[in-house]
Design a protein around this motif. Sequence first.
Motif, mmCIF file in Angstrom:
data_model
loop_
_atom_site.group_PDB
_atom_site.id
_atom_site.type_symbol
_atom_site.label_atom_id
_atom_site.label_comp_id
_atom_site.label_asym_id
_atom_site.label_seq_id
_atom_site.Cartn_x
_atom_site.Cartn_y
_atom_site.Cartn_z
ATOM 1 N N ASP A 136 0.807 -1.220 0.000
ATOM 2 C CA ASP A 136 0.000 0.000 0.000
ATOM 3 C C ASP A 136 0.841 1.271 0.000
ATOM 4 O OD1 ASP A 136 1.003 -0.346 2.544
ATOM 5 O OD2 ASP A 136 -0.843 0.242 3.576
ATOM 6 N N ASP A 137 2.161 1.161 -0.118
ATOM 7 C CA ASP A 137 3.008 2.364 -0.201
ATOM 8 C C ASP A 137 2.755 3.103 -1.508
ATOM 9 O OD1 ASP A 137 4.357 2.207 2.220
ATOM 10 O OD2 ASP A 137 5.966 0.954 1.413
ATOM 11 N N PHE A 138 2.837 4.427 -1.441
ATOM 12 C CA PHE A 138 2.857 5.220 -2.672
ATOM 13 C C PHE A 138 4.330 5.416 -3.010
ATOM 14 C CE2 PHE A 138 2.857 8.920 -5.413
ATOM 15 C CZ PHE A 138 1.727 8.721 -6.193
ATOM 16 N N VAL A 139 4.737 4.890 -4.182
ATOM 17 C CA VAL A 139 6.160 4.816 -4.501
ATOM 18 C C VAL A 139 6.478 5.629 -5.757
ATOM 19 C CG1 VAL A 139 8.111 3.281 -4.956
ATOM 20 C CG2 VAL A 139 6.227 2.499 -3.496
ATOM 21 N N ILE A 140 7.519 6.434 -5.632
ATOM 22 C CA ILE A 140 8.011 7.261 -6.738
ATOM 23 C C ILE A 140 9.380 6.741 -7.155
ATOM 24 C CG2 ILE A 140 8.685 9.595 -7.441
ATOM 25 C CD1 ILE A 140 6.916 10.632 -5.125
ATOM 26 N N ILE A 141 9.656 6.772 -8.444
ATOM 27 C CA ILE A 141 10.990 6.408 -8.913
ATOM 28 C C ILE A 141 11.644 7.596 -9.613
ATOM 29 C CG2 ILE A 141 10.157 5.463 -11.121
ATOM 30 C CD1 ILE A 141 12.496 3.401 -10.897
ATOM 31 N N MET A 142 12.930 7.786 -9.338
ATOM 32 C CA MET A 142 13.730 8.796 -10.022
ATOM 33 C C MET A 142 14.918 8.074 -10.642
ATOM 34 S SD MET A 142 15.192 12.411 -8.557
ATOM 35 C CE MET A 142 15.995 13.601 -9.636
ATOM 36 N N ILE A 143 14.967 8.072 -11.973
ATOM 37 C CA ILE A 143 16.049 7.405 -12.704
ATOM 38 C C ILE A 143 16.962 8.500 -13.239
ATOM 39 C CG2 ILE A 143 16.607 5.779 -14.553
ATOM 40 C CD1 ILE A 143 13.528 5.064 -14.511
ATOM 41 N N ALA A 144 18.115 8.671 -12.622
ATOM 42 C CA ALA A 144 18.972 9.793 -13.014
ATOM 43 C C ALA A 144 20.342 9.658 -12.387
ATOM 44 C CB ALA A 144 18.337 11.122 -12.579
ATOM 45 N N GLU A 145 21.350 10.082 -13.130
ATOM 46 C CA GLU A 145 22.683 10.187 -12.553
ATOM 47 C C GLU A 145 22.629 11.189 -11.405
ATOM 48 O OE1 GLU A 145 27.291 11.394 -13.772
ATOM 49 O OE2 GLU A 145 25.736 11.295 -15.313
ATOM 50 N N VAL A 146 23.363 10.901 -10.336
ATOM 51 C CA VAL A 146 23.317 11.780 -9.162
ATOM 52 C C VAL A 146 24.350 12.889 -9.353
ATOM 53 C CG1 VAL A 146 23.267 11.866 -6.653
ATOM 54 C CG2 VAL A 146 22.724 9.729 -7.818
ATOM 55 N N ASN A 147 23.927 13.943 -10.026
ATOM 56 C CA ASN A 147 24.789 15.100 -10.265
ATOM 57 C C ASN A 147 23.984 16.381 -10.092
ATOM 58 O OD1 ASN A 147 23.312 15.555 -12.676
ATOM 59 N ND2 ASN A 147 24.717 14.307 -13.865
ATOM 60 N N LYS A 148 24.638 17.496 -10.242
ATOM 61 C CA LYS A 148 23.978 18.781 -9.994
ATOM 62 C C LYS A 148 22.815 19.013 -10.952
ATOM 63 C CE LYS A 148 24.886 23.748 -9.570
ATOM 64 N NZ LYS A 148 25.918 24.826 -9.672
#
Length: 368
Positions: free
Chosen positions: A195-207
């Motif tokens: 039942d969690d509301f889940v978001i995904i962020m697909i991205a290199e961790v940079n500025k």
Amino acid sequence: MKKILYITTLNRTINAFLIPHIEKLIFDGNKVDCACSIDTQIDQNLTGKSVRFFHVPFTRNPFHPINLKAYKDLLKLQAKNNYDIVHVHTPIAALYGRLLKLKFPKLKTIYTVHGFHFYKGAPILNWGIYYPLEKMMANFTDTLITMNLEDYERAQRFNVKKVYKVNGVGVNLSSFNVNLFNKCEIRKKLKLREDDFVIIMIAEVNKNKNHKQMINAIEILHKKGINVKVICAGDGPLLEEIKKDIVGRGLDKNIQMLGTRSDINELITACDIGILMSYREGLPRNIMELMACKKPVIGTNIRGIRDLVVDGVNGFLVNVNDSRITAEKIEELINNRMLLEKLGSNAHEFIKNYDVDRVIENLVEVYV
């Protein structure tokens, strides 16, 4: 049959985006080679099709003298192999690849722009360096391919014979499908509840990818007692700094930094929506992958993202660094499952035109 040389700064660009394009050219009877700085394993699909890879020591620093060595290597390659076409990608490789016309004026040059470094809102330094450079290099460009409306309109003002706008590098829709995996099982692996509301962020961790805006939005929701989960796929120079920031804000139970992952489709399946808070994009394929899996996207209102995200239709657009509105849009989707499903369905329908097979078919004419 045409002899074509693909030129990129790094061979990882070929691995990530260009293999289907090269395979199509070979299928149509052309001979294709690649010149790039080989920084990772060469894809075996291409070497198995007799694609030769030539190591050319490019660096991303436009002023580094080693790029002159790379240019000399390109001159030798062209003199030896007599290519009919060079197809250049990425700014540095595109610069020196097109300069081959100085010595080989009959050589056809094709430049795919994955996103000009000058754009609305870009730093003045970017405009000062890259705009005059691209304007000058247009004189050595036969065909320029753009991926978003802003770049297309600007490229039409350059001295280029032909300018095209295509739907990015394409995405393999058959490979990104929520029906390929079990959502509950994947959530268990990630220690997420059903039942969690889940978001995904697909991205290199940079500025540029601006994880801070996402973190700020989650913190706003957390303070309101709204429990949201985020999984972030991607490595990068700011990974450890971002991890410390998350722990410092007490959000380590809300946000998981997973690092580099090879199971992106599975991760997308486990989520409700995607998010991308970048300052700059060309035409982000991660958004295409999310939409292919029927996930609406909340993205910043910038070039490239707004070419894919239609506000209120298949996701939401928010201003860069506007964490409050970002939080409000997340909350709106948490509270309205019917809207969530509608936006996801619209996203899936929208992205059909970006299927890699359609994109490649549209590109064939540029080689004529």
